[in-house]
Design a protein around this motif. Structure first.
Motif, PDB file in Angstrom:
ATOM      1  N   THR A 124       0.764  -1.169   0.020  1.00 58.88           N
ATOM      2  CA  THR A 124       0.072  -0.001   0.172  1.00 58.88           C
ATOM      3  C   THR A 124       0.880   1.223   0.068  1.00 58.88           C
ATOM      4  O   THR A 124       0.424   2.187  -0.411  1.00 58.88           O
ATOM      5  CB  THR A 124      -0.903   0.033   1.292  1.00 58.88           C
ATOM      6  N   GLY A 166      -4.685  -4.816   2.632  1.00 57.59           N
ATOM      7  CA  GLY A 166      -4.541  -3.736   2.643  1.00 57.59           C
ATOM      8  C   GLY A 166      -5.063  -3.296   0.832  1.00 57.59           C
ATOM      9  O   GLY A 166      -5.542  -2.015   1.055  1.00 57.59           O
ATOM     10  N   LEU A 167      -4.828  -4.106   0.055  1.00 56.75           N
ATOM     11  CA  LEU A 167      -5.067  -3.441  -1.256  1.00 56.75           C
ATOM     12  C   LEU A 167      -6.702  -3.965  -1.704  1.00 56.75           C
ATOM     13  O   LEU A 167      -7.198  -3.315  -2.453  1.00 56.75           O
ATOM     14  CB  LEU A 167      -4.165  -4.400  -2.334  1.00 56.75           C
TER      15      LEU A 167
END
Length: 561
Positions: free
Chosen positions: A65, A443-444
């Motif tokens: 990220t 996170g993505l």
């Protein structure tokens, strides 16, 4: 409501004000105030099963990220278990803020109390694997300590920073008002003007310049990759990426040597350069082809970490962020070339002369020689495996690689395209890939791929439970060769036989399914379709390939023409 706020709330509020979205970790007795406060926040909590893996997950989240990874730890065993994961983040300059609990203030330094989880000096245990360490002994100091830790974490060279808070400080009610804003600005590290001037004098006079692009190029927030390409084209210089620098320079470029730092042909070219420009790399063990690199020309080394400058070779050391240094070099080169040509501003490529050949021709020849070397060895299975995986992985997918033979191939031959290649080559510990890929996927909000061997997979098998619990879209490719494959190969090469490398292991497919994870075992020829099937699923998936992969010989004699 404010009367019920505690020290833990101050930690959470400050992290939120700094921009944190996700926290990784495992609760513990002395950290309960921290986790109680977490329940009152909007931060997403990811519950790992082993602290070391929680550190890997925060690392993988940060790499994917570009944000700061946040890790919560309990005292003593919990804190200590995280250290090898933090070593990887520290060695690879991954920004993290680590908040560790401590025993109550009354017990600090008083070993006779014999408190549970007590260490003589817990913070000292973290000194080898974190950039800086802070201790907080009163609630009013928490926001500033967390803010300072964040600023240190994002200042190049980036890395994990340790904040330690006693149990009673976390639990105690506070008079400090809620944290509404926090600002953590990284210290700037532009290059010194006289060093840029000297570097450009060397580069402008050189007819054979080569560039080594390391992880510092990838991690820079100052458009380092764009500036790297501009400098390479201006100097007509071949570029090789280190494993950490993979994707820093486009593989399809006519000046690209990919990441074949472990091939002797590439090493020979670097040695032949009149000037070798090394950006964001220490020229360490792997990048120097296991310290066989012996440059005959002059070296310019740019790195934000002053301790690596001139650590392995005499160089003109430039302490600076990679992007800022490359931008300054690019601008100064343009001025030099304009002055020499007597033209209006606008950089013109320098014409190099590699013993009568252009740089592009030399690069094409070196790449052909690398391919011919591989062709001369019995590596059809290995090359087919890597080709199948590469063909199946979408261009933008981020991949995470454990310390396994497949990763050693990946260091040199994986074209990450618009995705990113992440591996544990910084510290070299086992078990990195899967928990890091879980962190990256969460996170993505998109699928990631983890590649591991059967030996390293056992380090992180418990995190299948975390992946299921949090719905992480992560595919885990396990190459099962019955043991520690790379160590087996090293020992067979050195001693004629291997000792302690063979492992009893579980049925990975059945084990994954027991966690509720779809899993299948396939052959090398079937690995591509199997991976593609997992792209269509939600949540974690496991693909097992039972095969023996071998390393190539980087100095194998080529077949005679």
């Amino acid at each position: 409501m404010s009367g019920h706020r505690n020290g833990g709330d101050l930690v959470i509020e400050t992290l939120g004000a700094l921009g944190a979205r996700t926290v990784f970790g495992i609760p513990g007795q002395h950290a309960l105030g921290l986790f109680d406060a977490l329940s009152r926040s909007d931060l997403e909590y990811v519950s790992s099963r082993v602290e070391n893996n929680a550190a890997f997950a925060a690392d993988g989240y940060s790499r994917a990220t570009g944000e700061v990874g946040v890790l919560f730890l309990s005292t003593g065993p919990g804190a200590l278990t995280s250290l090898s994961g933090l070593q990887e983040a520290y060695a690879t300059a991954v920004p993290m803020v680590v908040v560790a609990s401590q025993i109550p203030l009354s017990g600090l330094g008083a070993r006779r109390k014999g408190m549970l989880h007590q260490l003589d000096d817990q913070k000292a245990s973290a000194q080898n694997v974190t950039k800086a360490q802070f201790s907080v002994h009163h609630a009013s100091g928490i926001p500033s300590a967390v803010q300072d830790a964040w600023a240190a974490a994002v200042t190049v060279p980036q890395g994990p920073v340790w904040v330690e808070i006693p149990q009673d400080v976390l639990l105690g009610r506070v008079l400090v008002p809620p944290v509404e804003d926090a600002l953590a600005v990284p210290y700037d590290h532009p290059p010194r003007a006289e060093l840029v001037e000297e570097a450009v004098r060397w580069l402008a006079a050189s007819r054979r310049t080569a560039i080594v692009a390391g992880g510092g190029v990838r991690r820079s927030t100052h458009d380092a990759q764009q500036h790297l390409r501009r400098v390479a084209e201006m100097l007509d210089a071949p570029v090789v990426c280190t494993p950490g620098g993979n994707t820093a320079f486009p593989w399809e470029h006519s000046l690209s040597l990919g990441s074949w730092v472990e091939d002797r042909h590439v090493t020979d070219l670097l040695e032949d350069a009149e000037v070798l420009l090394v950006v964001g790399s220490s020229l360490g063990e792997v990048t120097s082809n296991y310290f066989t690199l012996a440059p005959r020309g002059r070296l310019i080394q740019v790195d934000a970490e002053p301790r690596v400058l001139e650590s392995n070779f005499p160089t003109l050391g430039v302490r600076a962020d990679a992007g800022q240094a490359l931008a300054a070099i690019s601008a100064a080169l343009a001025e030099t070339q304009d002055a020499e040509a007597g033209t209006a501003p606008g950089p013109a490529p320098q014409v190099s002369d590699w013993h009568g050949s252009t740089a592009a021709a030399v690069v094409a020849e070196i790449n052909a020689r690398v391919s011919a070397r591989l062709d001369s060895q019995d590596l059809s299975r290995e090359r087919r495996f890597m080709a199948e995986v590469r063909a199946a992985v979408p261009d933008r997918m981020q991949t995470y690689w454990d310390m396994t033979i497949a990763a050693y191939w990946g260091w040199n031959c994986w074209d990450a395209q618009s995705g990113q290649f992440h591996s544990a080559q910084g510290a070299g510990g086992l078990g990195y890939a899967f928990p890091a890929a879980v962190g990256g996927a969460l996170g993505l909000g998109e699928r990631t791929l983890a590649v591991a061997g059967d030996g390293s997979a056992m380090y992180s098998i418990a995190e299948l439970a975390a992946a299921v619990q949090h719905g992480a879209d992560v595919t885990w490719l396990i190459v099962d060769d019955g043991g520690y494959g790379i160590l087996r190969e090293y020992m067979e090469g050195a001693f004629g036989g291997a000792t302690a490398t063979e492992l009893h292991r579980p049925d990975f497919v059945s084990l994954a399914r027991s966690f509720g994870v779809p899993a299948e075992e396939v052959t090398v020829d079937e690995v591509g379709p199997a991976l593609r099937r997992t792209w269509e699923r939600r949540g974690p998936a496991v693909v097992v390939v039972r095969t023996l992969l071998r390393m190539w010989s980087p100095s194998h004699l080529e077949p005679q023409a």
